[in-house]
Scaffold this motif. Structure first.
Motif, PDB file in Angstrom:
ATOM      1  N   ASP A  48      35.363 109.000 -31.599  1.00  0.00           N
ATOM      2  CA  ASP A  48      35.275 110.450 -31.736  1.00  0.00           C
ATOM      3  C   ASP A  48      34.881 110.755 -33.180  1.00  0.00           C
ATOM      4  OD1 ASP A  48      36.112 110.733 -29.126  1.00  0.00           O
ATOM      5  OD2 ASP A  48      38.142 111.376 -29.639  1.00  0.00           O
ATOM      6  N   PHE A  49      33.820 111.520 -33.336  1.00  0.00           N
ATOM      7  CA  PHE A  49      33.356 111.952 -34.645  1.00  0.00           C
ATOM      8  C   PHE A  49      33.925 113.346 -34.880  1.00  0.00           C
ATOM      9  CE2 PHE A  49      30.619 108.652 -33.496  1.00  0.00           C
ATOM     10  CZ  PHE A  49      29.674 108.346 -34.442  1.00  0.00           C
ATOM     11  N   HIS A  50      34.551 113.556 -36.030  1.00  0.00           N
ATOM     12  CA  HIS A  50      35.152 114.852 -36.334  1.00  0.00           C
ATOM     13  C   HIS A  50      34.320 115.670 -37.320  1.00  0.00           C
ATOM     14  CE1 HIS A  50      38.953 114.168 -34.151  1.00  0.00           C
ATOM     15  NE2 HIS A  50      38.671 112.890 -34.400  1.00  0.00           N
ATOM     16  N   TYR A  51      33.214 115.102 -37.785  1.00  0.00           N
ATOM     17  CA  TYR A  51      32.331 115.802 -38.715  1.00  0.00           C
ATOM     18  C   TYR A  51      30.912 115.297 -38.491  1.00  0.00           C
ATOM     19  CZ  TYR A  51      30.084 117.402 -42.989  1.00  0.00           C
ATOM     20  OH  TYR A  51      29.235 117.998 -43.875  1.00  0.00           O
ATOM     21  N   CYS A  52      29.928 116.190 -38.611  1.00  0.00           N
ATOM     22  CA  CYS A  52      28.530 115.786 -38.461  1.00  0.00           C
ATOM     23  C   CYS A  52      27.687 116.410 -39.571  1.00  0.00           C
ATOM     24  CB  CYS A  52      27.972 116.192 -37.103  1.00  0.00           C
ATOM     25  SG  CYS A  52      26.251 115.689 -36.905  1.00  0.00           S
ATOM     26  N   PRO A  53      27.181 115.584 -40.485  1.00  0.00           N
ATOM     27  CA  PRO A  53      26.350 116.126 -41.560  1.00  0.00           C
ATOM     28  C   PRO A  53      25.019 116.689 -41.052  1.00  0.00           C
ATOM     29  CG  PRO A  53      26.531 113.731 -41.746  1.00  0.00           C
ATOM     30  CD  PRO A  53      27.440 114.148 -40.645  1.00  0.00           C
TER      31      PRO A  53
ATOM     32  N   VAL B   9      32.017 109.062 -43.547  1.00  0.00           N
ATOM     33  CA  VAL B   9      31.014 110.125 -43.541  1.00  0.00           C
ATOM     34  C   VAL B   9      31.159 111.017 -42.313  1.00  0.00           C
ATOM     35  CG1 VAL B   9      28.525 110.564 -43.303  1.00  0.00           C
ATOM     36  CG2 VAL B   9      29.352 108.914 -44.997  1.00  0.00           C
ATOM     37  N   PHE B  10      31.357 110.409 -41.161  1.00  0.00           N
ATOM     38  CA  PHE B  10      31.454 111.163 -39.912  1.00  0.00           C
ATOM     39  C   PHE B  10      32.899 111.432 -39.483  1.00  0.00           C
ATOM     40  CE2 PHE B  10      27.172 109.462 -39.803  1.00  0.00           C
ATOM     41  CZ  PHE B  10      26.439 110.498 -39.265  1.00  0.00           C
ATOM     42  N   GLU B  11      33.849 111.066 -40.333  1.00  0.00           N
ATOM     43  CA  GLU B  11      35.273 111.223 -40.018  1.00  0.00           C
ATOM     44  C   GLU B  11      35.557 110.690 -38.616  1.00  0.00           C
ATOM     45  OE1 GLU B  11      36.575 115.232 -40.912  1.00  0.00           O
ATOM     46  OE2 GLU B  11      35.668 115.136 -42.899  1.00  0.00           O
TER      47      GLU B  11
ATOM     48  N   THR C 186      30.301 111.646 -50.222  1.00  0.00           N
ATOM     49  CA  THR C 186      29.534 112.872 -50.462  1.00  0.00           C
ATOM     50  C   THR C 186      28.052 112.558 -50.613  1.00  0.00           C
ATOM     51  OG1 THR C 186      31.444 113.940 -51.471  1.00  0.00           O
ATOM     52  CG2 THR C 186      29.281 114.871 -51.986  1.00  0.00           C
ATOM     53  N   LEU C 187      27.716 111.505 -51.351  1.00  0.00           N
ATOM     54  CA  LEU C 187      26.313 111.121 -51.528  1.00  0.00           C
ATOM     55  C   LEU C 187      25.653 110.754 -50.199  1.00  0.00           C
ATOM     56  CD1 LEU C 187      26.515 108.983 -54.808  1.00  0.00           C
ATOM     57  CD2 LEU C 187      25.377 111.194 -54.511  1.00  0.00           C
ATOM     58  N   VAL C 188      26.356 110.001 -49.366  1.00  0.00           N
ATOM     59  CA  VAL C 188      25.790 109.613 -48.073  1.00  0.00           C
ATOM     60  C   VAL C 188      25.660 110.835 -47.168  1.00  0.00           C
ATOM     61  CG1 VAL C 188      26.114 108.197 -46.002  1.00  0.00           C
ATOM     62  CG2 VAL C 188      26.587 107.227 -48.264  1.00  0.00           C
ATOM     63  N   ARG C 189      26.657 111.706 -47.176  1.00  0.00           N
ATOM     64  CA  ARG C 189      26.545 112.939 -46.384  1.00  0.00           C
ATOM     65  C   ARG C 189      25.334 113.758 -46.828  1.00  0.00           C
ATOM     66  NH1 ARG C 189      32.773 115.153 -45.715  1.00  0.00           N
ATOM     67  NH2 ARG C 189      33.287 113.744 -43.992  1.00  0.00           N
ATOM     68  N   ASN C 190      25.139 113.875 -48.136  1.00  0.00           N
ATOM     69  CA  ASN C 190      23.985 114.622 -48.652  1.00  0.00           C
ATOM     70  C   ASN C 190      22.672 113.984 -48.215  1.00  0.00           C
ATOM     71  OD1 ASN C 190      25.675 116.467 -49.893  1.00  0.00           O
ATOM     72  ND2 ASN C 190      25.516 115.517 -51.904  1.00  0.00           N
ATOM     73  N   ALA C 191      22.614 112.653 -48.212  1.00  0.00           N
ATOM     74  CA  ALA C 191      21.399 111.963 -47.775  1.00  0.00           C
ATOM     75  C   ALA C 191      21.136 112.221 -46.289  1.00  0.00           C
ATOM     76  CB  ALA C 191      21.514 110.463 -48.045  1.00  0.00           C
ATOM     77  N   ILE C 192      22.177 112.224 -45.492  1.00  0.00           N
ATOM     78  CA  ILE C 192      22.012 112.496 -44.060  1.00  0.00           C
ATOM     79  C   ILE C 192      21.621 113.950 -43.838  1.00  0.00           C
ATOM     80  CG2 ILE C 192      23.209 112.592 -41.827  1.00  0.00           C
ATOM     81  CD1 ILE C 192      24.808 110.099 -42.808  1.00  0.00           C
TER      82      ILE C 192
END
Length: 170
Positions: free
Chosen positions: A105-110, A89-91, A17-23
């Motif tokens: 394959d990325f299943h999520y993109c912050p 982070v990118f699933e 979650t912290l890394v996603r928030n930073a991105i």
């Protein structure tokens, strides 16, 4: 033969979650910077692509290649390009990883998530995404003999981003 295959793992731990928030924060200032460039009548796309590509080249040399056990082998490259945290982070789903191929394959993109939260027009998000992908293109440009290709992208509503890195045909 495929040497690594994994299913995407949806993770909601604190570090992810912290890394996603930073991105997302990075995506926010990236968008606002490009908007300011555009408002001042400059070529937002050209300036953005150039800067992001240069950043990718820097990271390709300083972070990836210096820390990669064998830059000629995409199995080694994966360990640095998409470490465990990045995969969460990118699933990421590692579809194929051999010496000569890396398909993720990325299943999520912050980044897309941040742009959506900002209310960026849906039709503008694919361009922002493609400019951001110039960072990965820059990284891969530092790997002699390999080419980077992008297939489906979340920013265009595809549900996944397909990153494909292949050894160039000789």
């Amino acid at each position: 033969m495929k040497s690594i295959i994994n299913e995407p793992v949806i993770v909601n731990d604190e570090k992810t979650t912290l890394v996603r928030n930073a991105i997302e924060h990075r995506a926010t200032w990236f968008y606002l910077l490009l908007e300011e460039i555009r408002k001042r009548g400059m070529d937002m796309e050209d300036i953005g692509r150039s800067a992001i590509y240069e950043c990718g080249c820097f990271h390709g040399m300083e972070r990836i290649l210096k820390n990669c056990e064998n830059p000629e082998d995409l199995r080694s490259f994966l360990k640095v390009f998409a470490d465990e945290t990045g995969q969460k982070v990118f699933e990421m789903e590692i579809v194929e990883n051999t010496k000569d191929k890396l398909y993720i394959d990325f299943h999520y993109c912050p980044l897309v998530s941040a742009w959506q939260k900002l209310g960026v027009e849906v039709e503008d998000i694919p361009l922002l995404c493609d400019i951001a992908m110039d960072g990965d293109r820059g990284i891969c440009s530092k790997m002699d003999g390999y080419e980077f290709n992008l297939g489906k992208v979340i920013a265009q509503g595809d549900g996944i981003c397909e990153i494909r890195i292949d050894r160039k045909a000789e």
